[in-house]
Design a protein around this motif. Structure first.
Motif, PDB file in Angstrom:
ATOM      1  N   SER A  55       0.823  -1.213   0.000  1.00 26.17           N
ATOM      2  CA  SER A  55       0.000   0.000   0.000  1.00 26.17           C
ATOM      3  C   SER A  55       0.855   1.259   0.000  1.00 26.17           C
ATOM      4  N   LEU A  56       1.912   1.272   0.798  1.00 23.13           N
ATOM      5  CA  LEU A  56       2.794   2.442   0.849  1.00 23.13           C
ATOM      6  C   LEU A  56       3.565   2.602  -0.451  1.00 23.13           C
ATOM      7  N   PHE A  57       4.001   1.482  -1.043  1.00 21.77           N
ATOM      8  CA  PHE A  57       4.718   1.561  -2.320  1.00 21.77           C
ATOM      9  C   PHE A  57       3.844   2.186  -3.397  1.00 21.77           C
ATOM     10  N   VAL A  58       2.584   1.741  -3.463  1.00 20.38           N
ATOM     11  CA  VAL A  58       1.664   2.297  -4.461  1.00 20.38           C
ATOM     12  C   VAL A  58       1.443   3.787  -4.205  1.00 20.38           C
ATOM     13  N   ALA A  59       1.196   4.170  -2.962  1.00 19.81           N
ATOM     14  CA  ALA A  59       0.915   5.570  -2.638  1.00 19.81           C
ATOM     15  C   ALA A  59       2.113   6.464  -2.922  1.00 19.81           C
ATOM     16  N   ILE A  60       3.308   6.023  -2.527  1.00 16.06           N
ATOM     17  CA  ILE A  60       4.508   6.832  -2.748  1.00 16.06           C
ATOM     18  C   ILE A  60       4.795   6.964  -4.239  1.00 16.06           C
ATOM     19  N   THR A  61       4.662   5.864  -4.977  1.00 18.44           N
ATOM     20  CA  THR A  61       4.931   5.901  -6.421  1.00 18.44           C
ATOM     21  C   THR A  61       3.950   6.812  -7.140  1.00 18.44           C
ATOM     22  N   VAL A  62       2.671   6.669  -6.823  1.00  9.39           N
ATOM     23  CA  VAL A  62       1.639   7.489  -7.472  1.00  9.39           C
ATOM     24  C   VAL A  62       1.868   8.967  -7.181  1.00  9.39           C
ATOM     25  N   ILE A  87      -0.229  -4.608  -9.513  1.00 10.88           N
ATOM     26  CA  ILE A  87       0.328  -3.395  -8.908  1.00 10.88           C
ATOM     27  C   ILE A  87       0.551  -2.311  -9.968  1.00 10.88           C
ATOM     28  N   PRO A  88       1.165  -2.624 -11.146  1.00 10.25           N
ATOM     29  CA  PRO A  88       1.319  -1.573 -12.163  1.00 10.25           C
ATOM     30  C   PRO A  88      -0.013  -0.976 -12.623  1.00 10.25           C
ATOM     31  N   THR A  89      -1.039  -1.826 -12.756  1.00 10.31           N
ATOM     32  CA  THR A  89      -2.348  -1.322 -13.166  1.00 10.31           C
ATOM     33  C   THR A  89      -2.935  -0.394 -12.105  1.00 10.31           C
ATOM     34  N   GLY A 124      -9.626   0.562  -1.588  1.00  7.31           N
ATOM     35  CA  GLY A 124     -10.934   0.348  -2.198  1.00  7.31           C
ATOM     36  C   GLY A 124     -10.852  -0.532  -3.441  1.00  7.31           C
ATOM     37  N   LEU A 125      -9.857  -0.282  -4.293  1.00  6.28           N
ATOM     38  CA  LEU A 125      -9.676  -1.117  -5.484  1.00  6.28           C
ATOM     39  C   LEU A 125      -9.377  -2.563  -5.110  1.00  6.28           C
ATOM     40  N   SER A 126      -8.487  -2.745  -4.125  1.00  2.00           N
ATOM     41  CA  SER A 126      -8.160  -4.110  -3.694  1.00  2.00           C
ATOM     42  C   SER A 126      -9.366  -4.783  -3.064  1.00  2.00           C
ATOM     43  N   ASN A 171      -1.450 -12.097  -3.021  1.00  2.00           N
ATOM     44  CA  ASN A 171      -0.543 -11.051  -2.547  1.00  2.00           C
ATOM     45  C   ASN A 171      -1.312 -10.114  -1.617  1.00  2.00           C
ATOM     46  N   PRO A 172      -0.745  -9.821  -0.448  1.00  2.26           N
ATOM     47  CA  PRO A 172      -1.523  -9.059   0.533  1.00  2.26           C
ATOM     48  C   PRO A 172      -1.487  -7.554   0.297  1.00  2.26           C
ATOM     49  N   SER A 173      -2.591  -6.920   0.578  1.00  2.00           N
ATOM     50  CA  SER A 173      -2.671  -5.472   0.756  1.00  2.00           C
ATOM     51  C   SER A 173      -3.734  -5.258   1.820  1.00  2.00           C
ATOM     52  N   TRP A 174      -3.749  -4.099   2.423  1.00  2.00           N
ATOM     53  CA  TRP A 174      -4.730  -3.868   3.476  1.00  2.00           C
ATOM     54  C   TRP A 174      -6.146  -3.977   2.943  1.00  2.00           C
ATOM     55  N   GLY A 175      -6.350  -3.550   1.697  1.00  2.00           N
ATOM     56  CA  GLY A 175      -7.688  -3.606   1.109  1.00  2.00           C
ATOM     57  C   GLY A 175      -8.182  -5.025   0.915  1.00  2.00           C
ATOM     58  N   ASN A 176      -7.359  -5.896   0.286  1.00  2.00           N
ATOM     59  CA  ASN A 176      -7.855  -7.255   0.072  1.00  2.00           C
ATOM     60  C   ASN A 176      -7.859  -8.085   1.357  1.00  2.00           C
ATOM     61  N   MET A 177      -7.060  -7.677   2.380  1.00  2.00           N
ATOM     62  CA  MET A 177      -7.162  -8.335   3.682  1.00  2.00           C
ATOM     63  C   MET A 177      -8.521  -8.047   4.319  1.00  2.00           C
ATOM     64  N   ILE A 178      -8.985  -6.805   4.189  1.00  2.00           N
ATOM     65  CA  ILE A 178     -10.308  -6.455   4.725  1.00  2.00           C
ATOM     66  C   ILE A 178     -11.393  -7.200   3.964  1.00  2.00           C
ATOM     67  N   PHE A 179     -11.244  -7.290   2.641  1.00  2.00           N
ATOM     68  CA  PHE A 179     -12.243  -7.994   1.832  1.00  2.00           C
ATOM     69  C   PHE A 179     -12.309  -9.471   2.206  1.00  2.00           C
TER      70      PHE A 179
END
Length: 291
Positions: A95-102, A155-157, A230-232, A242-250
């Motif tokens: 999650s942090l990697f995606v946010a920092i990159t974006v 992740i790239p998408t 939300g997307l995950s 592969n884990p992310s906070w979003g798909n863990m909640i789902f």
């Protein structure tokens, strides 16, 4: 005389004490979120290498839904037998990697577009602003979902879909900040001295709009993390297993009654992270506005 001096000095001591307390509170507003985020990033980036935690995937169904405190599983396991702490750390890294990159890409591209648009003015500014208006007018959530759905979850998408949301917002902020700076005397002096436009943008405008963009991006970090979650959650972000906070909640909400902690931990991590970024961004904005 001594008593009089003491009585006279008491309000001064109270004032000094109050000033120190206010300064401490002021510093905590900045360094509190910074400290939490630094600790979070250190755990997410270094935790898998220094902490004795198992892999985030590949758990045994024999170990499914273990309670917190189980041997080798401080936060327990999920319904697939995967260690929750490990998935929480690896999910935070994603999650942090995606946010920092974006936000980094949004800063470079959006900041450049906005600064050039404001500095050039005229037809160039009008064309760029109309293009940004079209992107902003289109519902951001719909645009993100369309891109993610069309290219498939990865992740790239996820990064590409969220960049389409980040760039227009940063560009508008950079344009507004540049318009305020270009009217200042030192910009006019640089232009009269014969400095080319690219040098004025890089050496004079960019350093002066950077603090405002930094404050804006701290708020943007929280938004991007929520959007990625939300997307995950919808299955359009980082793909399982592969884990992310979003798909863990789902995944956790499907067995919420049996293992509520499986949802609680990623939800709490998401809440605290977004709250810290928002507090940091707001306090930086207040600091720069002189409050």
């Amino acid at each position: 005389m001594a008593v009089t001096d003491l009585l006279t000095a008491t309000p001064k001591l109270t004032t000094v004490s109050g000033m120190r307390s206010a300064e401490i509170r002021h510093r905590l507003k900045i360094w509190g979120p910074v400290g939490f985020l630094f600790l979070l990033m250190a755990i997410c980036m270094l935790g898998p290498y220094v902490l004795p935690i198992p892999a985030p995937i590949g758990g045994s169904v024999l170990d499914s839904a273990l309670p917190p405190g189980s041997p080798g599983h401080p936060l327990g396991t999920d319904t697939d037998g995967n260690d929750i702490l490990s998935r929480l750390i690896h999910g935070g890294r994603s999650s942090l990697f995606v946010a920092i990159t974006v936000n980094a890409i949004g800063l470079v591209i959006g900041g450049t577009i906005g600064a050039i648009s404001a500095y050039a003015g005229g037809v160039i500014d009008a064309i760029i602003m109309r293009a940004l208006d079209i992107l902003i007018a289109f519902p951001s959530l719909v645009l993100i979902i369309v891109i993610a759905q069309g290219l498939g979850p990865s992740i790239p998408t996820t990064i590409l879909a969220l960049i389409a949301f980040s760039i227009p917002a940063v560009a508008r902020m950079a344009r507004a900040a540049t318009l305020r700076v270009t009217s200042m005397p030192f910009i006019q002096a640089a232009e009269l001295s014969g400095s080319p436009a690219w040098r004025v943008l890089l050496r004079h405008i960019a350093p002066n709009i950077a603090p405002q963009l930094l404050s804006f991006l701290m708020l943007g970090m929280g938004i991007i993390i929520v959007a990625e979650g939300g997307l995950s959650f919808l299955g359009l972000g980082i793909p399982v297993p592969n884990p992310s906070w979003g798909n863990m909640i789902f995944n956790g909400q499907q067995a919420l009654s049996a293992t509520p902690l499986q949802v609680l931990w990623p939800s709490l991590a998401l809440l605290l992270t977004v709250l810290s970024f928002n507090l940091l961004g707001e306090n930086l904005r207040d600091e720069m506005s002189g409050r």
